[in-house]
Design an enzyme around this catalytic site. Structure first.
Site, PDB file in Angstrom:
ATOM      1  CB  SER A 122      -0.973   0.013   1.184  1.00  0.00           C
ATOM      2  OG  SER A 122      -0.277  -0.014   2.404  1.00  0.00           O
TER       3      SER A 122
ATOM      4  CE  LYS B 169      -2.628   1.737   5.153  1.00  0.00           C
ATOM      5  NZ  LYS B 169      -2.050   1.259   3.887  1.00  0.00           N
TER       6      LYS B 169
END
Length: 341
Positions: free
Chosen positions: A237, A281
């Protein structure tokens, strides 16, 4: 005299029961469960992981999601923490062991890093080449004829003696064989091994294959040389953010003086892909003072527009009342154009 003894016995029983109750409570609280907790992680300066003869910009950050095995007290209190999510071991790792799962994450990270270096070099017009070394076997399907032959971590280098320049070529070739016997060559450690078996129909498709989940094993060479070592951080990611950092190193540009974070995979064509845990996140990035957060707009088949990373990031940002700007990206160029405007 008896009364005194009775009194002593009562006090002793009281203390023993108290100690027993305390020990039972401790054991209960620390009793392992079959669940894992996912929670907001941290934002890390990418410049710490990218090595080059040129100085890296310290203002780009990758963001992590924290994953930990849940003991009973952690599992129960996680319901009081809105940002935490609970997943069973099977939901998180499938049939993989913890060691295999962590190994898979490292393979994903390696592919992400190589794609980042390759595409950044391509955009910066510096000498570059990508060598295809095979594919990592990261999972063997239950119906595969190679179930008890292959192991997670094997590198598949040829099929029927034929080598390939990409995983797409390999998949296309095997699929064209329909149902037939194949001979595959793999590297396991320092050994070259050959296995034979039949292709199988892949679940949910009309295609045939070996019955493995794979990820590319490549090597990228650039001038100037750039290396990435993310240590224990796994998964694909951070691809977009690695690409931005590498692009700066290749061009000598300083794309931003703001603290910039983001997420999203990157492929060797510059497409930014969807990831998991974007809400966590966003929270982690906001907590550490990021000003901008890049979120993928990628919408794979079966995913609604309201379920994309960007849509979820926007919802999370509103929910936590952050001033951090959420910026949509479909390709590397979207992030680059935003920073250069």
């Amino acid at each position: 005299m008896r009364n005194r003894n009775n009194e002593k016995n009562k006090k002793l029983k009281f203390w023993l029961l108290g100690i027993a109750a305390f020990l039972i409570a401790v054991v209960f609280c620390l009793w392992p469960t079959q669940y894992y907790i996912e929670a907001p992680g941290e934002a890390f300066q990418i410049s710490k992981y990218v090595k080059s003869t040129r100085k890296a910009n310290p203002n780009f950050y990758l963001v992590t999601v924290s994953e930990r095995p849940a003991v009973m007290i952690d599992y129960l209190t996680s319901f009081l923490r809105p940002a935490d999510s609970r997943y069973s071991k099977d939901e998180l790792m499938g049939t993989s062991t913890s060691a295999e799962y962590n190994q898979m994450q490292q393979y994903y990270m390696e592919t992400s890093q190589n794609n980042a270096i390759y595409y950044a070099a391509k955009k910066a017009n510096v000498p570059h080449r990508q060598e295809f070394l095979g594919v990592y076997v990261i999972e063997i399907m239950s119906n595969s004829n190679f179930k008890n032959k292959l192991k997670v971590g094997d590198v598949l280098v040829s099929v029927n003696g034929k080598k390939f320049n990409s995983s797409q070529e390999l998949i296309k070739y095997v699929s064209s064989l329909k149902k037939s016997k194949v001979k595959i060559e793999v590297i396991r450690g320092k050994k070259h091994l050959i296995f034979s078996g039949e292709t199988v129909k892949l679940s949910g498709t009309n295609r045939y294959g070996i019955g493995i989940q794979l990820v590319d094993h490549t090597r990228v060479v650039t001038k100037p040389a750039v290396k990435i070592d993310a240590g224990d951080i796994g998964g694909p990611s951070a691809g977009l953010m690695f690409t931005l950092e590498c692009y700066q190193l290749f061009t000598g540009k300083n794309l931003s003086s703001k603290k910039i974070a983001g997420t999203g995979t990157i492929d060797d064509q510059g497409k930014v892909g969807m990831i998991g845990g974007v809400d966590k996140k966003v929270i982690a990035a906001s907590r550490q003072g990021m000003k901008v957060f890049f979120a993928p707009t990628d919408q794979p088949a079966g995913v609604k527009k309201s379920e994309t990373n960007y849509a979820e990031a926007v919802r999370t940002a509103k929910k936590i009342h952050t001033k951090m700007k959420i910026v949509p990206v479909a390709r590397f160029e979207d992030a680059l154009n935003y920073l250069e405007k």
